[in-house]
Design a protein around this motif. Structure first.
Motif, mmCIF file in Angstrom:
data_model
loop_
_atom_site.group_PDB
_atom_site.id
_atom_site.type_symbol
_atom_site.label_atom_id
_atom_site.label_comp_id
_atom_site.label_asym_id
_atom_site.label_seq_id
_atom_site.Cartn_x
_atom_site.Cartn_y
_atom_site.Cartn_z
ATOM 1 N N TYR A 96 -18.720 12.704 -21.285
ATOM 2 C CA TYR A 96 -17.340 13.047 -20.955
ATOM 3 C C TYR A 96 -16.635 12.016 -20.089
ATOM 4 N N ILE A 97 -17.356 11.036 -19.565
ATOM 5 C CA ILE A 97 -16.709 10.059 -18.701
ATOM 6 C C ILE A 97 -15.893 9.079 -19.525
ATOM 7 N N GLY A 98 -14.992 8.360 -18.857
ATOM 8 C CA GLY A 98 -14.185 7.359 -19.538
ATOM 9 C C GLY A 98 -12.821 7.231 -18.905
ATOM 10 N N LEU A 99 -12.247 6.054 -18.996
ATOM 11 C CA LEU A 99 -10.906 5.832 -18.474
ATOM 12 C C LEU A 99 -9.870 6.513 -19.362
ATOM 13 N N ALA A 100 -8.680 6.619 -18.847
ATOM 14 C CA ALA A 100 -7.583 7.202 -19.621
ATOM 15 C C ALA A 100 -7.197 6.273 -20.766
ATOM 16 N N ASP A 101 -6.777 6.866 -21.865
ATOM 17 C CA ASP A 101 -6.208 6.078 -22.946
ATOM 18 C C ASP A 101 -4.893 5.467 -22.461
ATOM 19 N N PRO A 102 -4.579 4.233 -22.845
ATOM 20 C CA PRO A 102 -3.331 3.617 -22.389
ATOM 21 C C PRO A 102 -2.091 4.473 -22.633
ATOM 22 N N SER A 103 -2.111 5.277 -23.692
ATOM 23 C CA SER A 103 -0.945 6.123 -23.975
ATOM 24 C C SER A 103 -0.761 7.237 -22.954
ATOM 25 N N GLN A 104 -1.809 7.538 -22.171
ATOM 26 C CA GLN A 104 -1.733 8.600 -21.173
ATOM 27 C C GLN A 104 -1.226 8.110 -19.822
ATOM 28 N N LEU A 105 -1.186 6.810 -19.623
ATOM 29 C CA LEU A 105 -0.955 6.254 -18.294
ATOM 30 C C LEU A 105 0.496 6.361 -17.845
ATOM 31 N N ALA A 106 0.666 6.482 -16.533
ATOM 32 C CA ALA A 106 1.996 6.430 -15.939
ATOM 33 C C ALA A 106 2.569 5.034 -16.144
ATOM 34 N N THR A 107 3.807 4.958 -16.576
ATOM 35 C CA THR A 107 4.442 3.657 -16.831
ATOM 36 C C THR A 107 5.754 3.482 -16.088
ATOM 37 N N ASP A 108 6.312 4.549 -15.591
ATOM 38 C CA ASP A 108 7.623 4.444 -14.946
ATOM 39 C C ASP A 108 7.657 5.401 -13.772
ATOM 40 N N TRP A 109 7.533 4.890 -12.570
ATOM 41 C CA TRP A 109 7.573 5.744 -11.391
ATOM 42 C C TRP A 109 8.335 5.048 -10.280
ATOM 43 N N ASP A 110 8.783 5.823 -9.325
ATOM 44 C CA ASP A 110 9.529 5.305 -8.182
ATOM 45 C C ASP A 110 8.900 5.877 -6.919
ATOM 46 N N ALA A 111 7.886 5.178 -6.418
ATOM 47 C CA ALA A 111 7.176 5.667 -5.241
ATOM 48 C C ALA A 111 8.093 5.760 -4.035
ATOM 49 N N ALA A 112 9.052 4.844 -3.922
ATOM 50 C CA ALA A 112 9.957 4.862 -2.771
ATOM 51 C C ALA A 112 10.788 6.138 -2.729
ATOM 52 N N LEU A 314 -2.971 33.657 -13.928
ATOM 53 C CA LEU A 314 -3.604 32.348 -13.861
ATOM 54 C C LEU A 314 -3.338 31.595 -15.162
ATOM 55 N N THR A 315 -2.645 30.448 -15.056
ATOM 56 C CA THR A 315 -2.203 29.749 -16.264
ATOM 57 C C THR A 315 -3.124 28.606 -16.676
ATOM 58 N N GLY A 316 -3.967 28.123 -15.770
ATOM 59 C CA GLY A 316 -4.834 27.008 -16.152
ATOM 60 C C GLY A 316 -5.732 26.562 -15.034
ATOM 61 N N TRP A 317 -6.641 25.636 -15.371
ATOM 62 C CA TRP A 317 -7.560 25.079 -14.391
ATOM 63 C C TRP A 317 -7.000 23.775 -13.822
ATOM 64 N N THR A 318 -7.571 23.341 -12.725
ATOM 65 C CA THR A 318 -7.239 22.038 -12.151
ATOM 66 C C THR A 318 -8.231 21.024 -12.711
ATOM 67 N N LEU A 319 -7.714 20.014 -13.447
ATOM 68 C CA LEU A 319 -8.585 19.151 -14.243
ATOM 69 C C LEU A 319 -8.314 17.671 -14.021
ATOM 70 N N ASP A 320 -9.377 16.881 -13.998
ATOM 71 C CA ASP A 320 -9.270 15.451 -14.202
ATOM 72 C C ASP A 320 -9.671 15.177 -15.643
ATOM 73 N N LEU A 321 -9.795 13.911 -16.013
ATOM 74 C CA LEU A 321 -10.103 13.603 -17.411
ATOM 75 C C LEU A 321 -11.469 14.131 -17.844
ATOM 76 N N GLY A 328 -12.467 20.967 -23.156
ATOM 77 C CA GLY A 328 -11.602 20.864 -24.326
ATOM 78 C C GLY A 328 -10.136 21.019 -23.993
ATOM 79 N N MET A 329 -9.739 20.544 -22.795
ATOM 80 C CA MET A 329 -8.360 20.671 -22.335
ATOM 81 C C MET A 329 -7.861 19.329 -21.814
ATOM 82 N N PRO A 330 -6.540 19.115 -21.811
ATOM 83 C CA PRO A 330 -6.017 17.866 -21.241
ATOM 84 C C PRO A 330 -6.080 17.891 -19.715
ATOM 85 N N SER A 331 -6.172 16.707 -19.130
ATOM 86 C CA SER A 331 -6.134 16.600 -17.673
ATOM 87 C C SER A 331 -4.802 17.125 -17.147
ATOM 88 N N THR A 332 -4.833 17.734 -15.973
ATOM 89 C CA THR A 332 -3.598 18.158 -15.309
ATOM 90 C C THR A 332 -3.110 17.090 -14.338
#
Length: 448
Positions: A96-112, A314-321, A328-332
């Motif tokens: 189950y281990i592995g990095l995120a697929d590039p399509s899942q990654l954050a691409t536009d954020w404004d930390a400031a 309860l609507t869902g679990w707290t998940l990483d990848l 069988g669920m997407p990361s939250t």
């Protein structure tokens, strides 16, 4: 500073590739902190720390290893990568281990835009010492306060950068400023203590040292002449200072790692009611000026607000990848990590629907029961939800506080307890965990 951290993470990734890693992610954190403690008006302790820490996770097939260091030299980075790859080759396989697929990654954020960094000048040690001294003096000015156990002030600044061989690279910065005071009232065996404190992202938002010290002193004197409450089943109010701990038990049981191990009392509760219908629990990592906020999680996924419990359900679990893949669920987008370890699912900012009545009105409506202001120890069965904790606070009769309470034990079952929760309206919206005072019905109290 962030440019240097970005460069360090890229050096780690390149070294991991050269050492034979199939994939890797790296984290670099640089920070400084000042902590000042005062006692009897004089400096008791002063600490300043500055460090840059590196963390590297490598994957070789379906095996992984994590390593960390506080030395940023080229030789250390090369050695770190080589050791990580050697460790990974000996690790057990995990499908189950592995990095995120590039399509899942954050691409536009404004930390400031999250306002996590205060541009005000870093306070000097003398300024922090004066804040601590003022808090201590305010506590000692309260009638009945015999001494101050601790009065302190601190400041911290952190720069964080995360990068991976999947193409992600991003960072953000945060600051914090805090003041605290622990006051002791009474003498000898009759001594009691209590505290107050405040921590903010922006120094200008921080409550005054006088307010913090005064409240700590008042709380300590209110606890004088404590005694045990009667034994029996009574309603209990969890004061706003500690109520988030009760909700924290629900969050822990809804964590994907607990569900994947089959060791949670909420195993069969997905889509079912776990709180009264009037209550929603929302995680929002994008709240402004909040210490738990972040633009992306520790695996580079974009963060977003979500309801963990909606209208009591309860609507869902707290998940990483990884835990998401197991279930069988997407990361939250809830992954958190330190430089010394890999990602794990973690709730950041949480807010609970407040009620419509004040805490005082809740006390009046309760009639007879216990107002809890402090919890001691814990015995929680994670698979059944059986709950037992030591507590102290105030006994309530006929809707009024009658005397302080010490040394009692609460017992119940979390599944039953949470279904009876009634919230007050006394939230502090700047906290990372925004939970009001909560009344719970029918707990067993073991006292006198």
């Amino acid at each position: 500073m962030t440019q240097r951290l970005e460069s360090l993470t890229q050096q780690l990734l390149e070294a991991a590739r050269r050492a034979g890693a199939d994939a890797a992610d790296a984290m670099a954190v640089s920070g400084s902190a000042i902590d000042i403690d005062v006692r009897q008006g004089k400096l008791e302790q002063a600490e300043r720390s500055e460090a840059t820490d590196l963390g590297l996770r490598v994957l070789v097939g379906q095996r992984q290893a994590n390593v960390s260091a506080s030395d940023t030299s080229t030789n250390t980075i090369e050695t770190l990568a080589a050791r990580a790859v050697a460790m990974a080759k000996e690790a057990p396989e995990d499908p189950y281990i592995g990095l995120a697929d590039p399509s899942q990654l954050a691409t536009d954020w404004d930390a400031a835009a999250l306002e996590l960094w205060d541009d005000a000048p870093e306070p000097s040690p003398a300024e922090l010492q004066e804040d601590a001294r003022r808090a201590e003096a305010a506590a000692l000015a309260q009638s009945g306060v015999s001494q101050v156990q601790a009065a302190g002030a601190s400041y911290g600044a952190r720069h964080i950068w995360l990068a991976g061989t999947n193409g992600f690279s991003g960072g953000y910065t945060r600051t914090s400023r805090s003041t605290s005071c622990v006051a002791i009232a009474g003498e000898g065996l009759g001594m009691e203590r209590d505290y107050d404190g405040d921590s903010r992202v922006f120094q200008s938002d921080l409550r005054t040292p006088e307010e913090i010290g005064t409240l700590a002193g008042q709380r300590a004197t209110e606890r004088l002449k404590s005694r045990k409450p009667p034994t029996g089943a009574f309603p209990v109010i969890y004061d706003e200072r500690i109520s988030s701990g009760l909700i924290g038990h629900l969050l822990a049981a809804a964590n994907g790692s607990m569900i994947a191990r089959g060791s949670s009392w909420l195993m069969d509760a997905l889509g079912k009611q776990v709180l009264p219908e009037s209550i929603t629990l929302t995680e929002d990592p994008l709240r402004l000026r909040t210490q738990g906020s972040r633009p992306f999680d520790a695996e580079g996924l974009p963060t977003r607000a979500r309801n963990i419990v909606e209208n009591g359900v309860l609507t869902g679990w707290t998940l990483d990848l990884a835990t998401g893949r197991k279930l069988g669920m997407p990361s939250t987008a809830s992954a958190a990590r330190s430089t010394g370890g890999g990602p794990s699912p973690t709730v950041t900012n949480l807010s609970m629907t407040p009620g419509t009545i004040t805490r005082d009105q809740m006390i009046a409506e309760m009639g007879t029961g216990l107002l809890i202001t402090s919890l001691i120890g814990a015995s929680i069965n994670p698979t059944t939800g059986d709950y037992s904790r030591g507590a102290s606070g105030f006994w309530v009769e006929n809707g009024e506080i009658t005397y302080p309470v010490n040394e009692c034990t609460l017992a119940g079952n979390l599944r039953d307890m949470l279904m009876t929760v009634t919230p007050a309206n006394d939230i502090r919206p700047w906290l990372s965990r925004v939970v009001p005072s909560l009344r719970v019905e029918g707990l067993t109290i073991a006292g006198a």
